[in-house]
Design a protein around this motif. Sequence first.
Motif, short mmCIF file in Angstrom:
data_model
loop_
_atom_site.label_atom_id
_atom_site.label_comp_id
_atom_site.label_asym_id
_atom_site.label_seq_id
_atom_site.Cartn_x
_atom_site.Cartn_y
_atom_site.Cartn_z
N ALA A 42 7.48 -14.65 7.44
CA ALA A 42 6.90 -14.90 6.27
C ALA A 42 7.92 -14.72 5.13
O ALA A 42 7.47 -15.29 3.75
N ASP A 43 9.08 -14.51 5.12
CA ASP A 43 10.27 -14.11 4.09
C ASP A 43 9.57 -13.32 3.33
O ASP A 43 9.53 -13.62 2.08
N THR A 44 9.10 -11.97 3.72
CA THR A 44 8.48 -11.11 2.91
C THR A 44 9.30 -9.75 3.37
O THR A 44 9.52 -9.48 4.25
N VAL A 45 9.35 -8.70 2.00
CA VAL A 45 9.67 -7.55 2.39
C VAL A 45 8.48 -6.61 2.00
O VAL A 45 7.83 -6.66 1.12
N LEU A 46 8.29 -5.65 3.24
CA LEU A 46 6.99 -4.78 3.17
C LEU A 46 7.36 -3.44 2.80
O LEU A 46 8.37 -2.99 3.41
N VAL A 47 6.73 -2.73 2.33
CA VAL A 47 6.88 -1.42 1.65
C VAL A 47 5.75 -0.73 1.70
O VAL A 47 4.59 -1.25 1.04
N SER A 48 5.60 0.69 2.15
CA SER A 48 4.15 1.30 2.00
C SER A 48 4.51 2.29 0.95
O SER A 48 5.68 2.86 0.82
N MET A 49 3.48 2.61 -0.01
CA MET A 49 3.76 3.43 -1.07
C MET A 49 2.63 4.02 -1.23
O MET A 49 1.31 3.78 -0.85
N THR A 50 2.33 5.09 -2.28
CA THR A 50 1.40 5.80 -2.44
C THR A 50 0.67 5.50 -3.69
O THR A 50 1.29 5.24 -4.82
N ALA A 51 -0.62 5.06 -3.99
CA ALA A 51 -1.41 4.88 -5.24
C ALA A 51 -1.08 6.15 -6.25
O ALA A 51 -0.87 6.91 -5.83
N GLY A 52 -1.02 5.45 -7.43
CA GLY A 52 -0.77 6.47 -8.48
C GLY A 52 0.85 6.70 -8.67
O GLY A 52 1.15 7.37 -9.87
N ARG A 53 1.71 6.52 -7.74
CA ARG A 53 3.12 6.68 -8.10
C ARG A 53 3.55 5.71 -9.20
O ARG A 53 2.91 4.63 -9.26
N ALA A 54 4.67 6.14 -9.93
CA ALA A 54 5.25 5.21 -10.95
C ALA A 54 5.37 3.65 -10.35
O ALA A 54 5.09 2.76 -11.02
N TRP A 115 -3.03 6.42 16.63
CA TRP A 115 -3.46 5.43 15.67
C TRP A 115 -4.69 6.02 14.74
O TRP A 115 -4.79 5.66 13.62
N ASP A 116 -5.56 6.70 15.43
CA ASP A 116 -6.65 7.14 14.69
C ASP A 116 -5.91 8.24 13.72
O ASP A 116 -6.57 8.05 12.49
N GLU A 117 -5.23 9.24 14.05
CA GLU A 117 -4.46 10.02 12.84
C GLU A 117 -3.95 9.17 11.94
O GLU A 117 -4.04 9.48 10.83
N TYR A 118 -3.26 8.11 12.30
CA TYR A 118 -2.47 7.36 11.34
C TYR A 118 -3.32 6.86 10.51
O TYR A 118 -3.00 6.86 9.09
N ARG A 119 -4.26 6.17 10.98
CA ARG A 119 -5.41 5.52 9.95
C ARG A 119 -5.83 6.62 8.84
O ARG A 119 -5.98 6.17 7.81
N SER A 120 -6.56 7.70 9.56
CA SER A 120 -6.90 8.80 8.61
C SER A 120 -5.95 8.92 7.71
O SER A 120 -6.42 9.13 6.48
N VAL A 121 -4.61 9.22 7.93
CA VAL A 121 -3.71 9.54 6.83
C VAL A 121 -3.40 8.68 5.73
O VAL A 121 -3.27 8.89 4.81
N MET A 122 -3.37 7.32 6.30
CA MET A 122 -3.35 6.34 5.32
C MET A 122 -4.52 6.20 4.19
O MET A 122 -4.18 5.84 3.20
N VAL A 123 -5.78 6.59 4.67
CA VAL A 123 -6.94 6.74 3.81
C VAL A 123 -6.65 7.90 2.76
O VAL A 123 -6.81 7.84 1.59
N SER A 124 -6.32 9.05 3.44
CA SER A 124 -6.27 10.32 2.67
C SER A 124 -5.19 10.26 1.75
O SER A 124 -5.12 10.85 0.58
N ASP A 125 -4.08 9.65 2.20
CA ASP A 125 -2.72 9.60 1.47
C ASP A 125 -2.68 8.56 0.14
O ASP A 125 -1.83 8.42 -0.45
N ARG A 126 -3.92 7.82 0.42
CA ARG A 126 -4.19 6.44 -0.71
C ARG A 126 -2.82 5.68 -0.47
O ARG A 126 -2.51 5.24 -1.61
N ARG A 127 -2.57 5.15 0.71
CA ARG A 127 -1.31 4.67 0.81
C ARG A 127 -1.62 3.00 0.59
O ARG A 127 -2.57 2.48 0.64
N VAL A 128 -0.66 2.39 -0.10
CA VAL A 128 -0.72 1.05 -0.55
C VAL A 128 0.47 0.25 0.12
O VAL A 128 1.52 0.69 0.29
N LEU A 129 0.08 -1.11 0.72
CA LEU A 129 1.37 -2.12 1.33
C LEU A 129 1.53 -2.78 0.22
O LEU A 129 0.71 -3.77 -0.39
N MET A 130 2.96 -2.84 -0.14
CA MET A 130 3.57 -3.77 -1.06
C MET A 130 4.10 -5.01 -0.11
O MET A 130 4.70 -4.64 0.77
N THR A 131 3.82 -6.05 -0.65
CA THR A 131 4.43 -7.23 0.17
C THR A 131 5.21 -8.20 -1.06
O THR A 131 4.69 -8.50 -2.05
#
Length: 143
Positions: A42-54, A115-131
């Motif tokens: 896809a010629d993309t760079v992916l980054v996971s970040m937290t909602a609300g960060r600068a 994966w269940d734990e990972y998925r739960s943490v992604m919701v509770s941490d308010r993670r966002v995927l940047m593409t």
Amino acid sequence: MADDTYDPRTLIADSSLGILATIRANGLPQLSPVTTVYDRDADTVLVSMTAGRAKTVNLRRDPRAAVEFTSADGYTWATAEGAVTLTGPGTEPDGPEVDALVEYYRRGAGEHPDWDEYRSVMVSDRRVLMTLHIERVYGEKLR
């Protein structure tokens, strides 16, 4: 002397750490070290970040960014620039926003032990995927 055959995407593909540059409201750059995953197809760079960060706030206001990569010896570098899309945060562990973060993890690290734990943490941490959709890439191999 620079290597004229150098493809900057090689370093991007081989790297998992980069410096993300976003644009603050006052026009100055805001820099953050980030864990990256490169999707060559896809010629993309992916980054996971937290909602609300600068960086997330900056990208919601101005969805343009650059990620700079440097080799361990410091003599090779690559920069990817382009428009960004943000996915998330998700509110449901089985929602599409979290599915995107699962794919990011798989591409970068393989299978997660829980994966269940990972998925739960992604919701509770308010993670966002940047593409980052690469529009321009450049760099040099100096040695």
